[in-house]
Write an enzyme that holds these catalytic residues in place. Structure first.
Site, short mmCIF file in Angstrom:
data_model
loop_
_atom_site.label_atom_id
_atom_site.label_comp_id
_atom_site.label_asym_id
_atom_site.label_seq_id
_atom_site.Cartn_x
_atom_site.Cartn_y
_atom_site.Cartn_z
CG ASN A 201 -6.56 -0.72 1.16
OD1 ASN A 201 -5.84 -0.31 0.26
ND2 ASN A 201 -6.07 -1.15 2.31
CB CYS B 57 -0.97 0.00 1.17
SG CYS B 57 -2.10 -1.38 1.15
CG HIS C 185 -3.04 3.69 1.98
ND1 HIS C 185 -3.48 3.26 0.74
CD2 HIS C 185 -3.16 2.62 2.81
CE1 HIS C 185 -3.85 2.00 0.83
NE2 HIS C 185 -3.67 1.59 2.07
O1 UT7 Z 1 -3.56 -0.71 3.76
C1 UT7 Z 1 -3.15 -1.33 4.92
C2 UT7 Z 1 -3.97 -2.58 5.04
N1 UT7 Z 1 -4.96 -2.69 6.03
C3 UT7 Z 1 -5.47 -1.78 6.87
O2 UT7 Z 1 -5.14 -0.64 6.91
C4 UT7 Z 1 -6.52 -2.27 7.82
C5 UT7 Z 1 -6.29 -1.79 9.20
N2 UT7 Z 1 -7.29 -2.30 10.11
C6 UT7 Z 1 -8.59 -1.93 10.06
O3 UT7 Z 1 -8.99 -1.14 9.22
C7 UT7 Z 1 -9.54 -2.47 11.10
O4 UT7 Z 1 -8.80 -3.14 12.12
C8 UT7 Z 1 -10.59 -3.46 10.52
C9 UT7 Z 1 -11.58 -2.68 9.66
C10 UT7 Z 1 -9.92 -4.52 9.69
C11 UT7 Z 1 -11.38 -4.13 11.64
O5 UT7 Z 1 -11.98 -3.17 12.47
P1 UT7 Z 1 -11.93 -3.30 14.04
O6 UT7 Z 1 -12.72 -2.20 14.58
O7 UT7 Z 1 -10.48 -3.40 14.43
O8 UT7 Z 1 -12.71 -4.66 14.29
P2 UT7 Z 1 -12.17 -6.02 14.92
O9 UT7 Z 1 -11.22 -6.69 13.99
O10 UT7 Z 1 -11.75 -5.76 16.33
O11 UT7 Z 1 -13.51 -6.85 14.95
C12 UT7 Z 1 -14.63 -6.47 15.74
C13 UT7 Z 1 -15.72 -7.51 15.53
C14 UT7 Z 1 -15.27 -8.94 15.67
O12 UT7 Z 1 -16.29 -9.66 16.33
P3 UT7 Z 1 -16.22 -10.00 17.90
O13 UT7 Z 1 -14.95 -10.76 18.06
O14 UT7 Z 1 -16.17 -8.64 18.56
O15 UT7 Z 1 -17.47 -10.76 18.12
C15 UT7 Z 1 -15.13 -9.42 14.26
O16 UT7 Z 1 -15.34 -10.81 14.13
O17 UT7 Z 1 -16.24 -7.38 14.20
C16 UT7 Z 1 -16.26 -8.67 13.58
N3 UT7 Z 1 -16.07 -8.51 12.14
C17 UT7 Z 1 -17.10 -8.27 11.30
N4 UT7 Z 1 -18.42 -8.16 11.51
C18 UT7 Z 1 -19.19 -7.90 10.44
C19 UT7 Z 1 -14.92 -8.52 11.43
N5 UT7 Z 1 -15.18 -8.30 10.13
C20 UT7 Z 1 -16.52 -8.13 10.03
C21 UT7 Z 1 -17.39 -7.87 8.96
N6 UT7 Z 1 -18.70 -7.76 9.21
N7 UT7 Z 1 -16.94 -7.71 7.70
#
Ligand code: UT7
Length: 320
Positions: free
Chosen positions: A277, A114, A247
């Site tokens: 992204n 990225c 980004h």
């Molecule tokens: O370009 C560089 C590449 N990547 C990035 O920049 C990504 C950086 N990270 C992020 O943007 C965020 O960490 C994410 C968007 C990937 C995730 O957001 P978060 O607020 O950190 O959520 P989380 O991973 O802590 O997940 C919270 C909950 C989980 O459920 P439980 O364990 O709380 O029951 C996940 O299983 O959300 C759940 N979850 C979803 N629910 C619905 C994860 N993905 C999804 C989804 N839909 N697509």
């Protein structure tokens, strides 16, 4: 006399097919509400089965070359930033060069995920300001949809396909004022597509895997540092910045970084809602949008920043 490199044309391309959050609701256990609240993404574009990364790059490049008012034959350096190349080799840059109907000048790919466009533009800047190249074509092009596990809701909602390009030319007037690139390979397993080819067989997982929370925290920290480094190097304050072009991974990363820097939201170009992204394509896509809609004006200070797998990160400060 000090020579600079200056962007004289921008272009971009997004594939026709749009995949909305509602479409994703019928594919995995997710919701439009979750995706918008956690990421700010509303939709992403998906390349057609026959389209290649160099096809997307070609469309964006044509637009940038037209905007620059030059001919393809004036280009004497082609750099493509991509993590999803057409093939193992030759480079997507060589394939693009051929599609543009030109030959002879150097052409190569840059792989910094990225941060790829930031790395590629910083590299091209060194070719142009040293006099090695007169007109460089710098492209970020990705078909992320082909390295996504469409059953994995934690990644498949985040990424999209697209391309952005700029023409960089030699000028006595700045131009790119500074670039700052960094990497820390100790994070190589936190964000990866860990597959390799052995004797014709694929080993490992060819899909994007990541520890989302770790990436998020790291991104906000290093993006703030990279922009502050650029400001210090040019004796500028954050209030001097007219446009921050980050980004486009997650609107929460974008707003947290801007807040830490003290840059108001009105000065931040955010396109993540429309295309998710797009990895190395995200910064030039956002830049092209802000140039074409007239937000970026002559003499303004613009900062580009990116972070991605590796980890890699960096910033470029320029005067438009
Ligand atoms: O370009 C560089 C590449 N990547 C990035 O920049 C990504 C950086 N990270 C992020 O943007 C965020 O960490 C994410 C968007 C990937 C995730 O957001 P978060 O607020 O950190 O959520 P989380 O991973 O802590 O997940 C919270 C909950 C989980 O459920 P439980 O364990 O709380 O029951 C996940 O299983 O959300 C759940 N979850 C979803 N629910 C619905 C994860 N993905 C999804 C989804 N839909 N697509």
């Amino acid at each position: 006399m000090t020579m600079y490199s200056r962007i004289i044309g921008t272009g971009s391309y997004l594939p026709e097919k749009v995949l909305s959050n509602l479409d994703l609701e019928s594919m995995v256990d997710t919701s439009d509400e979750w995706i918008q609240t956690r990421t700010g993404i509303k939709q992403r574009h998906i390349a057609a089965p026959g389209q290649t990364t160099s096809d997307l790059a070609m469309e964006a490049s044509r637009n940038a070359i037209d905007a620059a008012g030059i001919r393809a034959s004036d280009i004497d350096l082609v750099i493509v930033a991509t993590t999803t190349p057409d093939m193992i080799f030759p480079s997507t840059a060589c394939i693009l060069q051929n599609k543009l109907g030109i030959a002879g000048s150097p052409a190569f790919d840059v792989q910094a995920v990225c941060s790829g466009f930031i790395y590629a533009l910083a590299t091209a800047d060194m070719f142009v300001n040293s006099g090695k190249s007169r007109n460089a074509l710098v492209v970020g092009s990705e078909i992320c949809s082909r390295i996504i596990d469409w059953n994995d809701r934690s990644t498949c909602v985040l990424f999209g396909d697209g391309a952005g390009a700029v023409v960089l030319t030699q000028d006595q007037k700045p131009g790119i004022l500074s670039s700052h690139l960094h990497a820390d390979g100790s994070y190589n397993q936190v964000l990866s597509a860990p597959a390799s080819i052995h004797s014709g067989e694929m080993q490992g997982t060819p899909f994007i895997t990541m520890e989302g929370g770790t990436v998020f925290k790291f991104a906000v920290k290093v993006l703030e540092e990279a922009v502050s480094e650029a400001l210090r190097a040019n004796n500028l304050q954050s209030s001097d910045i007219d446009w921050l072009i980050p980004h486009q991974a997650n609107i929460r990363i974008i707003t947290s970084t801007a807040k830490k820097l003290g840059i108001p939201e009105e000065k931040v170009v955010a396109t993540v809602a429309q295309h998710g992204n797009t990895s190395a394509a995200s910064v030039p896509l956002a830049l092209d949008q802000a140039v074409r809609d007239g937000r970026i004006q002559s003499d303004q200070y613009v900062v580009l920043e990116g972070v991605g797998g590796g980890f890699t990160w960096g910033s470029i400060l320029l005067r438009w």
